[in-house]
Design a protein around this motif. Structure first.
Motif, PDB file in Angstrom:
ATOM      1  N   LEU A  24      38.504  50.134  36.753  1.00  0.00           N
ATOM      2  CA  LEU A  24      37.996  51.311  37.356  1.00  0.00           C
ATOM      3  C   LEU A  24      36.537  51.195  37.919  1.00  0.00           C
ATOM      4  CD1 LEU A  24      38.831  54.108  38.761  1.00  0.00           C
ATOM      5  CD2 LEU A  24      38.559  55.101  36.505  1.00  0.00           C
ATOM      6  N   PRO A  25      35.799  50.783  36.843  1.00  0.00           N
ATOM      7  CA  PRO A  25      34.194  50.963  36.931  1.00  0.00           C
ATOM      8  C   PRO A  25      33.748  50.093  38.152  1.00  0.00           C
ATOM      9  CG  PRO A  25      34.729  50.798  34.513  1.00  0.00           C
ATOM     10  CD  PRO A  25      35.871  50.631  35.521  1.00  0.00           C
ATOM     11  N   PRO A  26      34.068  48.695  38.459  1.00  0.00           N
ATOM     12  CA  PRO A  26      33.990  47.740  39.400  1.00  0.00           C
ATOM     13  C   PRO A  26      34.312  48.327  40.666  1.00  0.00           C
ATOM     14  CG  PRO A  26      34.857  46.487  37.903  1.00  0.00           C
ATOM     15  CD  PRO A  26      34.976  48.164  37.105  1.00  0.00           C
ATOM     16  N   TYR A  27      35.510  49.168  40.611  1.00  0.00           N
ATOM     17  CA  TYR A  27      35.882  49.625  41.785  1.00  0.00           C
ATOM     18  C   TYR A  27      35.133  50.844  42.229  1.00  0.00           C
ATOM     19  CZ  TYR A  27      38.903  52.476  45.048  1.00  0.00           C
ATOM     20  OH  TYR A  27      39.388  53.223  46.063  1.00  0.00           O
ATOM     21  N   LEU A  28      34.702  51.630  41.465  1.00  0.00           N
ATOM     22  CA  LEU A  28      33.987  52.774  41.978  1.00  0.00           C
ATOM     23  C   LEU A  28      32.423  52.342  42.314  1.00  0.00           C
ATOM     24  CD1 LEU A  28      34.710  55.464  39.100  1.00  0.00           C
ATOM     25  CD2 LEU A  28      35.496  55.436  41.456  1.00  0.00           C
ATOM     26  N   LEU A  29      31.874  51.296  41.509  1.00  0.00           N
ATOM     27  CA  LEU A  29      30.567  50.954  42.171  1.00  0.00           C
ATOM     28  C   LEU A  29      30.888  50.099  43.511  1.00  0.00           C
ATOM     29  CD1 LEU A  29      27.634  49.984  41.290  1.00  0.00           C
ATOM     30  CD2 LEU A  29      28.664  47.666  40.429  1.00  0.00           C
ATOM     31  N   TYR A  30      31.770  49.428  43.569  1.00  0.00           N
ATOM     32  CA  TYR A  30      32.009  48.868  44.857  1.00  0.00           C
ATOM     33  C   TYR A  30      32.342  50.113  46.073  1.00  0.00           C
ATOM     34  CZ  TYR A  30      34.773  47.263  49.085  1.00  0.00           C
ATOM     35  OH  TYR A  30      34.885  47.247  50.521  1.00  0.00           O
TER      36      TYR A  30
END
Length: 142
Positions: A24-30
């Motif tokens: 989830l964190p990398p997806y939200l950052l993207y």
């Protein structure tokens, strides 16, 4: 049934935790970085044809002005001819190189076909593949 509950109690919580911490964190950052980039890279609408229904007032009218500021060629559709003519004139003042107005009712399929055909006949093409109306956005294939 007990086996299903046991598996759900032992497997699902760790899988969800891994998902929340790792994926989830990398997806939200993207998504965040992508939204910032989109704000600074605007599509060039100069000379593109945009068909707007419900253009005599409200959201449709303001969409016409915004696209006119970006240099789009406008085809404005609504039922009130006099108001449409005023919107088209104001859109030309905002910078639209060409703005036509067509009286029509989007609830009648024959009118819909007619104003799309009139738009393509007037401009000779349909490069922008979106039509904006008070009911939402529809894709137009020309």
């Amino acid at each position: 049934m007990e086996l299903i509950h046991l598996v759900m109690d032992l497997v699902v919580p760790p899988v969800l935790l891994i998902f929340l911490l790792v994926i989830l964190p990398p997806y939200l950052l993207y998504k965040f970085v992508n939204s910032i980039i989109k704000q600074f890279t605007m599509e060039d609408l100069t000379g593109k044809v945009v068909l707007i229904t419900g253009a005599s007032s409200g959201i449709g009218e303001h969409l016409a002005y915004e696209y006119a500021k970006k240099g789009a060629r406008l085809s404005l559709v609504a039922r009130r001819e006099k108001k449409l003519q005023e919107v088209a004139e104001k859109a030309r003042k905002f910078g639209s190189p060409d703005a036509i107005f067509i009286c029509g009712d989007v609830s009648k399929s024959n009118d819909c076909k007619r104003f799309v055909e009139e738009t393509v006949n007037h401009f000779g093409r349909c490069k922008c593949n979106k039509t904006f109306c008070s009911l939402g956005t529809a894709t137009v294939r020309c």
